[in-house]
Design an enzyme around this catalytic site. Structure first.
Site, PDB file in Angstrom:
ATOM      1  N   ASP A 121      38.931  42.420  40.610  1.00 40.41           N
ATOM      2  CA  ASP A 121      38.112  41.212  40.531  1.00 40.41           C
ATOM      3  C   ASP A 121      37.124  41.166  41.701  1.00 40.41           C
ATOM      4  O   ASP A 121      37.523  41.298  42.852  1.00 40.41           O
ATOM      5  CB  ASP A 121      38.988  39.959  40.533  1.00 40.41           C
ATOM      6  CG  ASP A 121      38.258  38.755  39.980  1.00 40.41           C
ATOM      7  OD1 ASP A 121      37.192  38.395  40.521  1.00 40.41           O
ATOM      8  OD2 ASP A 121      38.734  38.174  38.994  1.00 40.41           O
ATOM      9  N   SER A 175      34.602  34.960  36.609  1.00 43.64           N
ATOM     10  CA  SER A 175      35.677  35.829  36.113  1.00 43.64           C
ATOM     11  C   SER A 175      36.097  35.478  34.688  1.00 43.64           C
ATOM     12  O   SER A 175      36.553  36.344  33.948  1.00 43.64           O
ATOM     13  CB  SER A 175      36.901  35.733  37.023  1.00 43.64           C
ATOM     14  OG  SER A 175      36.568  36.182  38.308  1.00 43.64           O
ATOM     15  N   GLU A 214      45.310  43.720  37.264  1.00 39.38           N
ATOM     16  CA  GLU A 214      44.208  43.178  38.058  1.00 39.38           C
ATOM     17  C   GLU A 214      44.517  43.154  39.550  1.00 39.38           C
ATOM     18  O   GLU A 214      45.538  42.609  39.968  1.00 39.38           O
ATOM     19  CB  GLU A 214      43.851  41.749  37.617  1.00 39.38           C
ATOM     20  CG  GLU A 214      42.590  41.272  38.344  1.00 39.38           C
ATOM     21  CD  GLU A 214      42.301  39.791  38.183  1.00 39.38           C
ATOM     22  OE1 GLU A 214      41.113  39.439  38.135  1.00 39.38           O
ATOM     23  OE2 GLU A 214      43.241  38.975  38.128  1.00 39.38           O
ATOM     24  N   HIS A 234      34.798  35.979  48.584  1.00 44.47           N
ATOM     25  CA  HIS A 234      34.482  34.548  48.728  1.00 44.47           C
ATOM     26  C   HIS A 234      34.664  34.092  50.174  1.00 44.47           C
ATOM     27  O   HIS A 234      33.912  33.254  50.662  1.00 44.47           O
ATOM     28  CB  HIS A 234      35.384  33.708  47.818  1.00 44.47           C
ATOM     29  CG  HIS A 234      34.979  33.734  46.374  1.00 44.47           C
ATOM     30  ND1 HIS A 234      33.805  33.190  45.915  1.00 44.47           N
ATOM     31  CD2 HIS A 234      35.597  34.244  45.277  1.00 44.47           C
ATOM     32  CE1 HIS A 234      33.717  33.360  44.594  1.00 44.47           C
ATOM     33  NE2 HIS A 234      34.793  34.007  44.187  1.00 44.47           N
TER      34      HIS A 234
END
Ligand SMILES: [Zn+2]
Length: 367
Positions: A44, A85, A258, A267
């Site tokens: 991700d 996402s 993932e 972030h």
């Protein structure tokens, strides 16, 4: 943007027409299977810089170098040049561009079937292993159909509607301590015959799934820990999942893995957080490639939903020491690398839309 959308829609609309084109009277036979199993790994928020940073930090070594095929995909969503996402994972899971925040629904908020659901229907085994909550946008988009990614409790209910054979991830509280309806989905899954356990009862390294049962392990009550805080389950549970799924169906399996927190490092604009998560994801890729090489019938695909942070490796960096710089605390619109190994890997060379990941996977599985 509108033009892009129209093109994408036109491509989608045209596909069934082409695939149905057959000579009159020709017998209809199912498309051939190229691979029996697919393992899709999603990092991700993992752009090319994130991969590079992990590799240079790790003394210029990376399991990404084991892939014979690489490509690039265009990750924009139906609502924004910069995807989130939810729309990103829905593109992989269902082959459509949708709006940011949408989980398994189209731009009219109508449910769209996912490749995991289709695999289940066709008798394949299915699984997911993540380092976020199980209700987080990426895993959610493979099983749930809700108009907003924030509806964690509603998303959790979808795990009772699909017979997923192996699940591991956080977010136990969304199954057990539910404000909306007071249901205990943890118990309901047990009542359904699932083998369910969690971090409080069992260490991830001591898990032994019963091959006759669906298996769920909750790795945390909410978000799982960071890799830098001692979280080590992604690689071993990914291998455990692949071996469990192989026993669960003769017809093959679909497994989504993932590395969820690469995005969170982006972030936070924390280069060290990104690097430790990429290294953990890279180790997982290595174990998965070992499985696929030994198995010979498994296609492994690695990609990301989008880039996070506008991340750059800055002057002053050297092997083992990455100095990162960032242009945003959000996502960016850069094209995203795709890596493929195993039967059907060659289909993933080139430059294409993120939705093509779905159509290529279906082609490989003969769906
Ligand atoms: Zn993000």
């Amino acid at each position: 943007m509108k033009k892009l959308l129209i093109c994408a829609l036109a491509t989608l609309l045209c596909l069934p027409v082409f695939s149905q084109k057959k000579a009159k009277g020709a017998p209809v036979s199912p498309p051939a299977r190229i691979a029996k199993n697919i393992i899709l790994l999603i990092g991700d928020g993992m752009g090319l810089t994130h991969i590079s940073a992990g590799m240079y930090f790790n003394n210029n070594q990376s399991n990404f170098e084991r892939f014979p095929v690489a490509g690039l995909q265009k990750a924009y969503s139906a609502s924004d040049l910069i995807t989130d996402s939810a729309a990103g994972a829905t593109a992989f899971a269902s082959g459509i561009k949708t709006y940011n925040g949408a989980i398994g629904v189209n731009t009219d908020s109508m449910p769209v079937k996912t490749i995991l659901e289709e695999a289940e229907e066709r008798g394949l085994a299915t699984g997911m292993v993540v380092t976020s909550t199980l209700t987080h946008a990426t895993p959610a988009s493979f099983v749930a159909h809700v108009r907003n990614r924030k509806f964690d409790e509603e998303i959790a209910t979808f795990f009772l509607k699909t017979e997923i054979d192996f699940l591991a991830g956080g977010g136990k509280k969304f199954f057990e301590q539910r404000a909306a309806d007071g249901r205990n989905l943890y118990q309901e899954l047990k009542d359904k015959g699932y083998q369910v356990s969690d971090f409080a009862q069992k260490n991830a390294s001591s898990l032994a799934p019963d091959p006759s049962k669906n298996f769920i392990y909750f790795s945390a009550d909410a978000d799982p820990a960071k890799a830098s805080e001692g979280r080590t389950y992604l690689a071993p549970l990914s291998v455990l999942a692949a071996n469990h799924l192989k026993k669960r169906s003769e017809k093959g399996f679909f497994l989504m893995i993932e590395g969820s927190q690469i995005d969170w490092g982006g972030h936070a604009n924390e280069s060290d957080y990104i690097v430790s998560e990429v290294v953990d994801f890279d180790q997982t890729i290595g174990k998965v490639l070992d499985f696929a090489a030994a198995d010979g019938e498994t296609l492994v695909i690695v990609t990301a939903d989008h880039e996070t942070g506008g991340y750059a490796i800055s002057p002053g960096s050297e092997l083992g020491k990455i100095r990162g710089a960032f242009t945003t605390t959000g996502h960016t619109a850069q094209m995203i690398p795709v890596f493929a190994f195993g039967p059907g890997a060659e289909l993933f060379a080139g430059v294409y839309e993120n939705t093509a990941i779905y159509t290529k996977m279906k082609q490989v599985l003969g769906f």
